[in-house]
Design a protein around this motif. Sequence first.
Motif, PDB file in Angstrom:
ATOM      1  N   GLU A 219       0.818  -1.206   0.000  1.00 33.57           N
ATOM      2  CA  GLU A 219       0.000   0.000   0.000  1.00 33.57           C
ATOM      3  C   GLU A 219       0.854   1.259   0.000  1.00 33.57           C
ATOM      4  OE1 GLU A 219      -3.637   2.136   2.548  1.00 33.57           O
ATOM      5  OE2 GLU A 219      -2.847   0.188   3.153  1.00 33.57           O
ATOM      6  N   SER A 220       1.841   1.304   0.880  1.00 27.55           N
ATOM      7  CA  SER A 220       2.702   2.479   0.982  1.00 27.55           C
ATOM      8  C   SER A 220       3.594   2.638  -0.243  1.00 27.55           C
ATOM      9  CB  SER A 220       3.567   2.382   2.237  1.00 27.55           C
ATOM     10  OG  SER A 220       4.496   3.440   2.298  1.00 27.55           O
ATOM     11  N   VAL A 221       4.236   1.548  -0.675  1.00 21.11           N
ATOM     12  CA  VAL A 221       5.177   1.614  -1.789  1.00 21.11           C
ATOM     13  C   VAL A 221       4.470   1.965  -3.091  1.00 21.11           C
ATOM     14  CG1 VAL A 221       6.780   0.287  -3.207  1.00 21.11           C
ATOM     15  CG2 VAL A 221       6.831   0.044  -0.719  1.00 21.11           C
ATOM     16  N   SER A 222       3.347   1.320  -3.376  1.00 24.76           N
ATOM     17  CA  SER A 222       2.635   1.582  -4.631  1.00 24.76           C
ATOM     18  C   SER A 222       2.098   3.008  -4.675  1.00 24.76           C
ATOM     19  CB  SER A 222       1.496   0.577  -4.826  1.00 24.76           C
ATOM     20  OG  SER A 222       0.552   0.660  -3.773  1.00 24.76           O
ATOM     21  N   ALA A 223       1.641   3.520  -3.527  1.00 24.77           N
ATOM     22  CA  ALA A 223       1.138   4.898  -3.483  1.00 24.77           C
ATOM     23  C   ALA A 223       2.260   5.885  -3.791  1.00 24.77           C
ATOM     24  CB  ALA A 223       0.534   5.188  -2.107  1.00 24.77           C
ATOM     25  N   GLN A 224       3.443   5.639  -3.249  1.00 23.70           N
ATOM     26  CA  GLN A 224       4.574   6.524  -3.490  1.00 23.70           C
ATOM     27  C   GLN A 224       5.078   6.424  -4.930  1.00 23.70           C
ATOM     28  OE1 GLN A 224       5.940   8.939  -1.489  1.00 23.70           O
ATOM     29  NE2 GLN A 224       4.126   8.509  -0.253  1.00 23.70           N
ATOM     30  N   ILE A 225       5.056   5.223  -5.500  1.00 26.72           N
ATOM     31  CA  ILE A 225       5.461   5.060  -6.903  1.00 26.72           C
ATOM     32  C   ILE A 225       4.536   5.869  -7.807  1.00 26.72           C
ATOM     33  CG2 ILE A 225       5.533   3.438  -8.835  1.00 26.72           C
ATOM     34  CD1 ILE A 225       6.626   1.349  -6.922  1.00 26.72           C
ATOM     35  N   LYS A 226       3.240   5.771  -7.569  1.00 24.49           N
ATOM     36  CA  LYS A 226       2.270   6.526  -8.380  1.00 24.49           C
ATOM     37  C   LYS A 226       2.507   8.032  -8.247  1.00 24.49           C
ATOM     38  CE  LYS A 226      -1.454   3.110  -7.935  1.00 24.49           C
ATOM     39  NZ  LYS A 226      -2.780   2.833  -7.331  1.00 24.49           N
ATOM     40  N   LYS A 227       2.829   8.455  -7.037  1.00 21.57           N
ATOM     41  CA  LYS A 227       3.018   9.880  -6.768  1.00 21.57           C
ATOM     42  C   LYS A 227       4.314  10.422  -7.352  1.00 21.57           C
ATOM     43  CE  LYS A 227       3.643  13.082  -2.874  1.00 21.57           C
ATOM     44  NZ  LYS A 227       3.682  13.202  -1.388  1.00 21.57           N
ATOM     45  N   ASN A 228       5.384   9.652  -7.236  1.00 16.83           N
ATOM     46  CA  ASN A 228       6.711  10.186  -7.551  1.00 16.83           C
ATOM     47  C   ASN A 228       7.221   9.871  -8.948  1.00 16.83           C
ATOM     48  OD1 ASN A 228       7.778  11.378  -4.865  1.00 16.83           O
ATOM     49  ND2 ASN A 228       6.935   9.407  -4.251  1.00 16.83           N
ATOM     50  N   PHE A 229       6.594   8.925  -9.633  1.00 22.34           N
ATOM     51  CA  PHE A 229       7.103   8.561 -10.954  1.00 22.34           C
ATOM     52  C   PHE A 229       6.091   8.783 -12.060  1.00 22.34           C
ATOM     53  CE2 PHE A 229       9.805   6.372  -7.971  1.00 22.34           C
ATOM     54  CZ  PHE A 229      11.065   6.575  -8.502  1.00 22.34           C
ATOM     55  N   ALA A 230       5.056   9.574 -11.783  1.00 27.92           N
ATOM     56  CA  ALA A 230       4.034   9.849 -12.793  1.00 27.92           C
ATOM     57  C   ALA A 230       4.599  10.632 -13.964  1.00 27.92           C
ATOM     58  CB  ALA A 230       2.874  10.626 -12.162  1.00 27.92           C
TER      59      ALA A 230
END
Length: 286
Positions: A219-230
């Motif tokens: 949950e935490s990792v996927s949310a950050q990936i979506k936020k930071n690598f869009a």
Amino acid sequence: MEEIKHGNIVSLEEIFESKSHLYLVMQLVSGGELFDRIIEKGFYTEKDASKLIQQILDAVKYLHDMGIVHRDLKPENLLYYSMDEDSKIMISDFGLSKIEDSASVMSTACGTPGYVAPEVLAQKPYSKAVDCWSIGVIAYILLCGYPPFYDDNDAKLFEQILKAEYEFDSPYWDDISDSAKDFIVHLMEKDPNTRFTCEQALQHPWIAGDTALDKNIHESVSAQIKKNFAKSKWKQAFNATAVVRHMRRLQLGSSHEGPNPTLPSPFQTHLPMPGEDAGDELLFVC
């Protein structure tokens, strides 16, 4: 590429040449990009990240044993072989790779901002240790979903990397093992002479032992990936001339910041000719 035969590296199958074209037939890899697959998962742990990094380390050790330095290791160049749940990871894109030998010294600053080693930015001669640094950055991202170095201003980003300044921020790293952090610290070591080699990294308990935790961090990792690598899909190129200018300012200790340069078309980025490794050029590709 014709010499490389490894289960975790995309292979070159055939070459066909016509009067006007050179066709490279590559191994079919259909499993998608690393980040996309992590986001799609419902369950993702340190152990999953450890297994991924183990495969990358094994493949890069194979390259290094052959005297080949990839020079552009990053998540976008890591692809899954198939859509199977337990598919292996594959290293691709050898456009910036170079054969390391005693007759030449690598000095061209090339790679992708955020993944490039400090010695490259310092415009010093460097070695295969630059790949190990990049693997450390990848491991960091796999465990938290955001990069260890980030700034919209290129000069500040490079300054962070040159100093090897990064943190294991709370709360994102609170549930990550000390072993994982120790592993990353040894790969993201500023001094390339003391930085872990692939062989040393493969022997670390987080890879070879059982210290990687099995707690779900999806949950935490996927949310950050979506936020930071869009933005990674559209931010395709950096102005190489501006980067050189930034680096020279850093070397002079200047804090002056000029206007932000207009980013060029992704097709305007200079690629070195075969055998070229000019130390006065700074090439970055995303």
